[in-house]
Motif scaffolding. Structure first.
Motif, PDB file in Angstrom:
ATOM      1  N   UNK A  16       0.844  -1.187   0.000  1.00  0.00           N
ATOM      2  CA  UNK A  16       0.000   0.000   0.000  1.00  0.00           C
ATOM      3  C   UNK A  16       0.881   1.239   0.000  1.00  0.00           C
ATOM      4  N   UNK A  17       0.509   2.215  -0.822  1.00  0.00           N
ATOM      5  CA  UNK A  17       1.208   3.501  -0.839  1.00  0.00           C
ATOM      6  C   UNK A  17       0.205   4.611  -0.557  1.00  0.00           C
ATOM      7  N   UNK A  18       0.530   5.463   0.389  1.00  0.00           N
ATOM      8  CA  UNK A  18      -0.313   6.625   0.663  1.00  0.00           C
ATOM      9  C   UNK A  18      -0.013   7.689  -0.378  1.00  0.00           C
ATOM     10  N   UNK A  19      -1.053   8.146  -1.052  1.00  0.00           N
ATOM     11  CA  UNK A  19      -0.924   9.158  -2.094  1.00  0.00           C
ATOM     12  C   UNK A  19      -1.452  10.477  -1.545  1.00  0.00           C
ATOM     13  N   UNK A  20      -0.561  11.370  -1.153  1.00  0.00           N
ATOM     14  CA  UNK A  20      -0.958  12.701  -0.702  1.00  0.00           C
ATOM     15  C   UNK A  20      -1.066  13.605  -1.919  1.00  0.00           C
ATOM     16  N   UNK A  21      -2.196  14.242  -2.089  1.00  0.00           N
ATOM     17  CA  UNK A  21      -2.462  15.038  -3.282  1.00  0.00           C
ATOM     18  C   UNK A  21      -2.218  16.512  -2.962  1.00  0.00           C
ATOM     19  N   UNK A  22      -1.158  17.114  -3.487  1.00  0.00           N
ATOM     20  CA  UNK A  22      -0.890  18.524  -3.183  1.00  0.00           C
ATOM     21  C   UNK A  22      -2.034  19.423  -3.641  1.00  0.00           C
ATOM     22  N   UNK A  23      -2.369  20.384  -2.806  1.00  0.00           N
ATOM     23  CA  UNK A  23      -3.410  21.342  -3.156  1.00  0.00           C
ATOM     24  C   UNK A  23      -3.202  22.608  -2.340  1.00  0.00           C
ATOM     25  N   UNK A  24      -3.711  23.733  -2.808  1.00  0.00           N
ATOM     26  CA  UNK A  24      -3.543  24.989  -2.062  1.00  0.00           C
ATOM     27  C   UNK A  24      -4.135  24.883  -0.661  1.00  0.00           C
ATOM     28  N   UNK A  25      -3.406  25.399   0.313  1.00  0.00           N
ATOM     29  CA  UNK A  25      -3.906  25.419   1.688  1.00  0.00           C
ATOM     30  C   UNK A  25      -3.705  24.148   2.463  1.00  0.00           C
ATOM     31  N   UNK A  26      -2.893  23.211   1.951  1.00  0.00           N
ATOM     32  CA  UNK A  26      -2.666  21.953   2.670  1.00  0.00           C
ATOM     33  C   UNK A  26      -2.321  22.206   4.134  1.00  0.00           C
ATOM     34  N   UNK A  27      -2.967  21.498   5.034  1.00  0.00           N
ATOM     35  CA  UNK A  27      -2.670  21.601   6.455  1.00  0.00           C
ATOM     36  C   UNK A  27      -3.384  22.724   7.172  1.00  0.00           C
ATOM     37  N   UNK A  28      -4.080  23.565   6.442  1.00  0.00           N
ATOM     38  CA  UNK A  28      -4.839  24.658   7.057  1.00  0.00           C
ATOM     39  C   UNK A  28      -5.950  24.096   7.944  1.00  0.00           C
ATOM     40  N   UNK A  29      -6.104  24.658   9.134  1.00  0.00           N
ATOM     41  CA  UNK A  29      -7.202  24.226  10.002  1.00  0.00           C
ATOM     42  C   UNK A  29      -8.529  24.726   9.439  1.00  0.00           C
ATOM     43  N   UNK A  30      -9.455  23.812   9.230  1.00  0.00           N
ATOM     44  CA  UNK A  30     -10.786  24.183   8.773  1.00  0.00           C
ATOM     45  C   UNK A  30     -11.700  24.474   9.953  1.00  0.00           C
ATOM     46  N   UNK A  31     -11.678  23.598  10.950  1.00  0.00           N
ATOM     47  CA  UNK A  31     -12.433  23.850  12.176  1.00  0.00           C
ATOM     48  C   UNK A  31     -11.966  22.881  13.256  1.00  0.00           C
ATOM     49  N   UNK A  32     -12.329  23.182  14.483  1.00  0.00           N
ATOM     50  CA  UNK A  32     -12.005  22.319  15.620  1.00  0.00           C
ATOM     51  C   UNK A  32     -13.236  22.198  16.504  1.00  0.00           C
ATOM     52  N   UNK A  33     -13.531  20.966  16.907  1.00  0.00           N
ATOM     53  CA  UNK A  33     -14.652  20.698  17.792  1.00  0.00           C
ATOM     54  C   UNK A  33     -14.130  20.554  19.214  1.00  0.00           C
ATOM     55  N   UNK A  34     -14.755  21.252  20.156  1.00  0.00           N
ATOM     56  CA  UNK A  34     -14.310  21.152  21.543  1.00  0.00           C
ATOM     57  C   UNK A  34     -14.834  19.865  22.193  1.00  0.00           C
ATOM     58  N   UNK A  35     -14.407  19.635  23.421  1.00  0.00           N
ATOM     59  CA  UNK A  35     -14.743  18.387  24.108  1.00  0.00           C
ATOM     60  C   UNK A  35     -16.251  18.218  24.264  1.00  0.00           C
ATOM     61  N   UNK A  36     -16.945  19.299  24.561  1.00  0.00           N
ATOM     62  CA  UNK A  36     -18.389  19.219  24.749  1.00  0.00           C
ATOM     63  C   UNK A  36     -19.103  18.831  23.461  1.00  0.00           C
ATOM     64  N   UNK A  37     -18.654  19.406  22.341  1.00  0.00           N
ATOM     65  CA  UNK A  37     -19.277  19.107  21.049  1.00  0.00           C
ATOM     66  C   UNK A  37     -18.999  17.665  20.640  1.00  0.00           C
ATOM     67  N   UNK A  38     -17.764  17.216  20.845  1.00  0.00           N
ATOM     68  CA  UNK A  38     -17.422  15.830  20.519  1.00  0.00           C
ATOM     69  C   UNK A  38     -18.282  14.871  21.347  1.00  0.00           C
ATOM     70  N   UNK A  39     -18.408  15.153  22.626  1.00  0.00           N
ATOM     71  CA  UNK A  39     -19.214  14.284  23.498  1.00  0.00           C
ATOM     72  C   UNK A  39     -20.680  14.277  23.074  1.00  0.00           C
ATOM     73  N   UNK A  40     -21.189  15.427  22.639  1.00  0.00           N
ATOM     74  CA  UNK A  40     -22.578  15.491  22.197  1.00  0.00           C
ATOM     75  C   UNK A  40     -22.778  14.677  20.923  1.00  0.00           C
ATOM     76  N   UNK A  41     -21.847  14.792  19.971  1.00  0.00           N
ATOM     77  CA  UNK A  41     -21.968  14.033  18.720  1.00  0.00           C
ATOM     78  C   UNK A  41     -21.938  12.535  19.001  1.00  0.00           C
TER      79      UNK A  41
END
Length: 273
Positions: free
Chosen positions: A240-265
């Protein structure tokens, strides 16, 4: 040798929809496939679940068109599995049965449905595992693979651990002594692999839509921009080979869910009780 392009978690939406409010997943899938146009001949292109985000017929038609065209151009069979975001009626209308068996030049792909209506965790159940055993009772000339959205591999984040495959040992027991070489899954939005004493390999493909950060603060879920796939080759061994596809903004944080939100989900979408 059997060559498989393993995609997962495309999370496609009807025209104009953005996954999480940030990612045009139709454009992301198109970018991934265009970036892989030199991948060479393939036997199958597998999308291991969460094909759609919104469950619309239009999103499944997009998957069928984009993945189907790429598969045909590379001599491959397109194979789709259900994920927890997929809706069975629309999936079946456009992509076919939620459980299926595909023969690609003597190599067999068995597709399972681990989705639970209205929930995020995975479950196969006795009836489906009995069906799997009946399919695998006769060996395929070149061996087999199982495609199932929820992986038997341990989850990398608290959120996905709360939405994991239930009773993974039951799946592994059903595969013991069969010709299954590899299990192809998604769900985690992060690549993972595990080899079992029996010789079975379980692979998790990175997502097309985005990627999870396994190093987020404890209890939190951090989502980053990024797209990927796996190239899986099976002959006397599984590679198996992992294929990382380069694209603009790689690694940029889109969003983060806090502990309360994770627990609710997890409480709303995980195992009841």
């Amino acid at each position: 040798m059997t060559r498989i392009l393993h995609l997962s978690d495309t999370h496609l939406m009807a025209a104009g929809g953005l996954h999480g409010g940030f990612v045009d997943t139709t454009a992301a899938l198109g970018h991934v496939l265009e970036s892989l146009h030199r991948i060479g001949p393939l036997d199958a292109v597998v999308v291991s679940g969460d094909v759609s985000e919104d469950g619309t017929v239009a999103s499944y038609e997009t998957a069928r068109a984009l993945v189907g065209e790429f598969a045909r151009a590379h001599g491959a069979v397109p194979v789709f599995a259900m994920g927890n975001h997929d809706t069975p009626a629309e999936f079946t209308e456009v992509l076919g049965p939620v459980r299926s068996v595909h023969d690609v030049d003597g190599f067999r792909l068995v597709v399972l449905d681990s989705s639970v209506p209205g929930r995020g965790y995975g479950l196969l159940g006795a009836e489906q595992l009995d069906w799997l055993r009946s399919v695998l009772a006769t060996a395929a000339p070149k061996g087999s693979a199982v495609v199932v959205h929820h992986s038997p591999v341990p989850a990398p984040t608290v959120l996905h651990d709360g939405l994991k495959l239930q009773d993974p040992a039951d799946l592994l027991a059903a595969l013991d002594g069969t010709d299954v070489r590899v299990v192809l899954s998604g769900h985690y939005h992060h690549a993972a692999a595990q080899t079992y004493p029996s010789g079975l390999t379980a692979l998790v493909a990175p997502a097309v839509a985005n990627r999870s950060d396994p190093f987020a603060a404890p209890g939190r879920e951090r989502i980053l921009r990024g797209h990927g796939a796996l190239l899986v080759e099976v002959d006397d061994v599984v590679r198996s080979r992992v294929l990382s596809i380069p694209s603009p903004g790689d690694g940029e944080e889109l969003f983060e869910l806090d502990e309360e939100t994770v627990a609710r989900i997890v409480a709303e979408s995980g195992v009841p009780g």
